[in-house]
Enzyme design. Structure first.
Site, PDB file in Angstrom:
ATOM      1  N   GLU A 173      -8.637   1.968   1.007  1.00  0.00           N
ATOM      2  CA  GLU A 173      -8.326   2.169   2.432  1.00  0.00           C
ATOM      3  C   GLU A 173      -6.903   1.733   2.739  1.00  0.00           C
ATOM      4  OE1 GLU A 173      -8.558   3.398   5.155  1.00  0.00           O
ATOM      5  OE2 GLU A 173     -10.544   3.424   6.036  1.00  0.00           O
ATOM      6  N   ASP A 174      -6.368   2.266   3.832  1.00  0.00           N
ATOM      7  CA  ASP A 174      -5.053   1.820   4.262  1.00  0.00           C
ATOM      8  C   ASP A 174      -5.129   0.504   5.022  1.00  0.00           C
ATOM      9  OD1 ASP A 174      -6.359   2.960   6.443  1.00  0.00           O
ATOM     10  OD2 ASP A 174      -4.672   4.174   7.110  1.00  0.00           O
ATOM     11  N   LYS A 217      -6.489  -6.837   9.081  1.00  0.00           N
ATOM     12  CA  LYS A 217      -6.174  -7.616  10.287  1.00  0.00           C
ATOM     13  C   LYS A 217      -7.342  -8.583  10.512  1.00  0.00           C
ATOM     14  CE  LYS A 217      -3.449  -4.096  12.730  1.00  0.00           C
ATOM     15  NZ  LYS A 217      -3.444  -3.097  13.815  1.00  0.00           N
ATOM     16  N   ASP A 234      -9.338  -2.842  10.282  1.00  0.00           N
ATOM     17  CA  ASP A 234      -9.009  -3.450  11.568  1.00  0.00           C
ATOM     18  C   ASP A 234     -10.284  -4.124  12.098  1.00  0.00           C
ATOM     19  OD1 ASP A 234      -7.758  -4.005  13.944  1.00  0.00           O
ATOM     20  OD2 ASP A 234      -7.599  -1.948  14.634  1.00  0.00           O
ATOM     21  N   ASP A 238       0.319   6.256  10.284  1.00  0.00           N
ATOM     22  CA  ASP A 238       1.011   7.077  11.278  1.00  0.00           C
ATOM     23  C   ASP A 238       0.866   6.543  12.696  1.00  0.00           C
ATOM     24  OD1 ASP A 238      -1.806   7.758  11.539  1.00  0.00           O
ATOM     25  OD2 ASP A 238      -1.122   9.384  12.832  1.00  0.00           O
ATOM     26  N   PHE A 268       0.299  -3.245  16.059  1.00  0.00           N
ATOM     27  CA  PHE A 268       0.196  -1.879  15.534  1.00  0.00           C
ATOM     28  C   PHE A 268       1.335  -1.618  14.547  1.00  0.00           C
ATOM     29  CE2 PHE A 268       0.809   2.728  15.658  1.00  0.00           C
ATOM     30  CZ  PHE A 268      -0.485   3.135  15.384  1.00  0.00           C
ATOM     31  N   ILE A 269       1.012  -1.045  13.402  1.00  0.00           N
ATOM     32  CA  ILE A 269       2.038  -0.785  12.387  1.00  0.00           C
ATOM     33  C   ILE A 269       2.032   0.701  11.970  1.00  0.00           C
ATOM     34  CG2 ILE A 269       2.058  -3.150  11.460  1.00  0.00           C
ATOM     35  CD1 ILE A 269       0.428  -0.906   9.255  1.00  0.00           C
TER      36      ILE A 269
HETATM   37  P1  5GP Z   1     -11.369   0.009  12.126  1.00  0.00           P
HETATM   38  O1  5GP Z   1     -12.590   0.875  12.154  1.00  0.00           O
HETATM   39  O2  5GP Z   1     -11.341  -0.970  10.990  1.00  0.00           O
HETATM   40  O3  5GP Z   1     -11.165  -0.685  13.447  1.00  0.00           O
HETATM   41  O4  5GP Z   1     -10.124   0.975  12.041  1.00  0.00           O
HETATM   42  C1  5GP Z   1      -9.603   1.397  10.869  1.00  0.00           C
HETATM   43  C2  5GP Z   1      -8.691   2.575  11.083  1.00  0.00           C
HETATM   44  O5  5GP Z   1      -7.923   2.438  12.291  1.00  0.00           O
HETATM   45  C3  5GP Z   1      -7.677   2.677   9.959  1.00  0.00           C
HETATM   46  O6  5GP Z   1      -8.181   3.414   8.884  1.00  0.00           O
HETATM   47  C4  5GP Z   1      -6.493   3.293  10.655  1.00  0.00           C
HETATM   48  O7  5GP Z   1      -6.638   4.698  10.627  1.00  0.00           O
HETATM   49  C5  5GP Z   1      -6.595   2.837  12.098  1.00  0.00           C
HETATM   50  N1  5GP Z   1      -5.706   1.679  12.362  1.00  0.00           N
HETATM   51  C6  5GP Z   1      -6.066   0.415  12.642  1.00  0.00           C
HETATM   52  N2  5GP Z   1      -4.994  -0.368  12.858  1.00  0.00           N
HETATM   53  C7  5GP Z   1      -3.912   0.422  12.704  1.00  0.00           C
HETATM   54  C8  5GP Z   1      -2.475   0.197  12.792  1.00  0.00           C
HETATM   55  O8  5GP Z   1      -1.970  -0.906  13.056  1.00  0.00           O
HETATM   56  N3  5GP Z   1      -1.685   1.281  12.563  1.00  0.00           N
HETATM   57  C9  5GP Z   1      -2.166   2.506  12.261  1.00  0.00           C
HETATM   58  N4  5GP Z   1      -1.287   3.472  12.040  1.00  0.00           N
HETATM   59  N5  5GP Z   1      -3.500   2.764  12.157  1.00  0.00           N
HETATM   60  C10 5GP Z   1      -4.353   1.725  12.388  1.00  0.00           C
END
Ligand code: 5GP
Length: 179
Positions: free
Chosen positions: A103-104, A135, A107, A163, A156-157
């Site tokens: 995963e990238d 995070k 969050d 992106d 946010f990055i």
């Molecule tokens: P989660 O379900 O863990 O809250 O969200 C994960 C997804 O939210 C990531 O795969 C990504 O697509 C997006 N995301 C969360 N934080 C960031 C951020 O700081 N920057 C970007 N570009 N995408 C984020």
């Protein structure tokens, strides 16, 4: 190297340069080799955000392994449950396999939780998680994330595959929003 970039209405500044990213990718690759070198793991890269991390990581794995790509499609459910995410593109039979999700960013962890539920139903032998970014302050789900390249604050990055509204994936460094 531009330290400040503008994407649409937001400005971003470099927070993690490429060299620092790659040092941590190196470390994660070594940990994966230590733990999984004899398991012929199947890496499942979650598009789009993890494409750059996946490429750099895979280049550093000197043992037999396979790679496939999946995507999480959001769609509006017909019920009141709102937005649901569906896993698409998984063509491999993962039954009995050692699977590593790539995963990238994790969050809240809800996306990862959903993915784990879907994959677990297909009876792999084991599932591991490798993420470029975590995070920790936002994490809501109870996840065992064994391989983390970097922990970052809540901001946010973009960059290195991530992106903002479709833009910014191409930058080799990671940028944090300023305003
Ligand atoms: P989660 O379900 O863990 O809250 O969200 C994960 C997804 O939210 C990531 O795969 C990504 O697509 C997006 N995301 C969360 N934080 C960031 C951020 O700081 N920057 C970007 N570009 N995408 C984020």
């Amino acid at each position: 190297m531009d330290h400040i970039i503008q994407i649409k209405d937001k400005r971003f500044t470099i927070s993690i340069p490429e060299a620092a990213i790659l040092r941590e990718v190196d470390r994660v690759a070594q940990e994966l080799e230590r733990d999984l070198a004899d398991k012929n793991p199947l890496f499942l890269s979650v598009l789009n955000g993890s494409f750059m991390f996946t490429a750099d990581l895979m280049k550093r794995l000197p043992f037999p392994c396979e790679l496939s790509f999946v995507r999480l499609a959001s769609y509006q459910g017909t019920s009141s449950s709102g937005s649901v995410k569906e896993v698409i593109g998984l063509n491999e039979n993962i039954k009995g396999r050692t699977v590593v999700i790539v995963e990238d960013i994790v969050d809240t962890g809800l996306t990862m939780q959903r993915l784990l539920e879907t994959l677990s139903a297909l009876h792999p032998q084991e599932i591991h998680i490798a993420t470029l970014l975590l995070k920790p302050d936002k994490l809501m789900a109870d996840l065992n994330i064994e391989y983390v390249a970097m922990r970052i604050p809540n901001d946010f990055i973009v960059g290195y595959g991530l992106d903002y509204d479709g833009l910014g994936r191409n930058y080799k460094d990671i940028y944090t929003v300023i305003d």
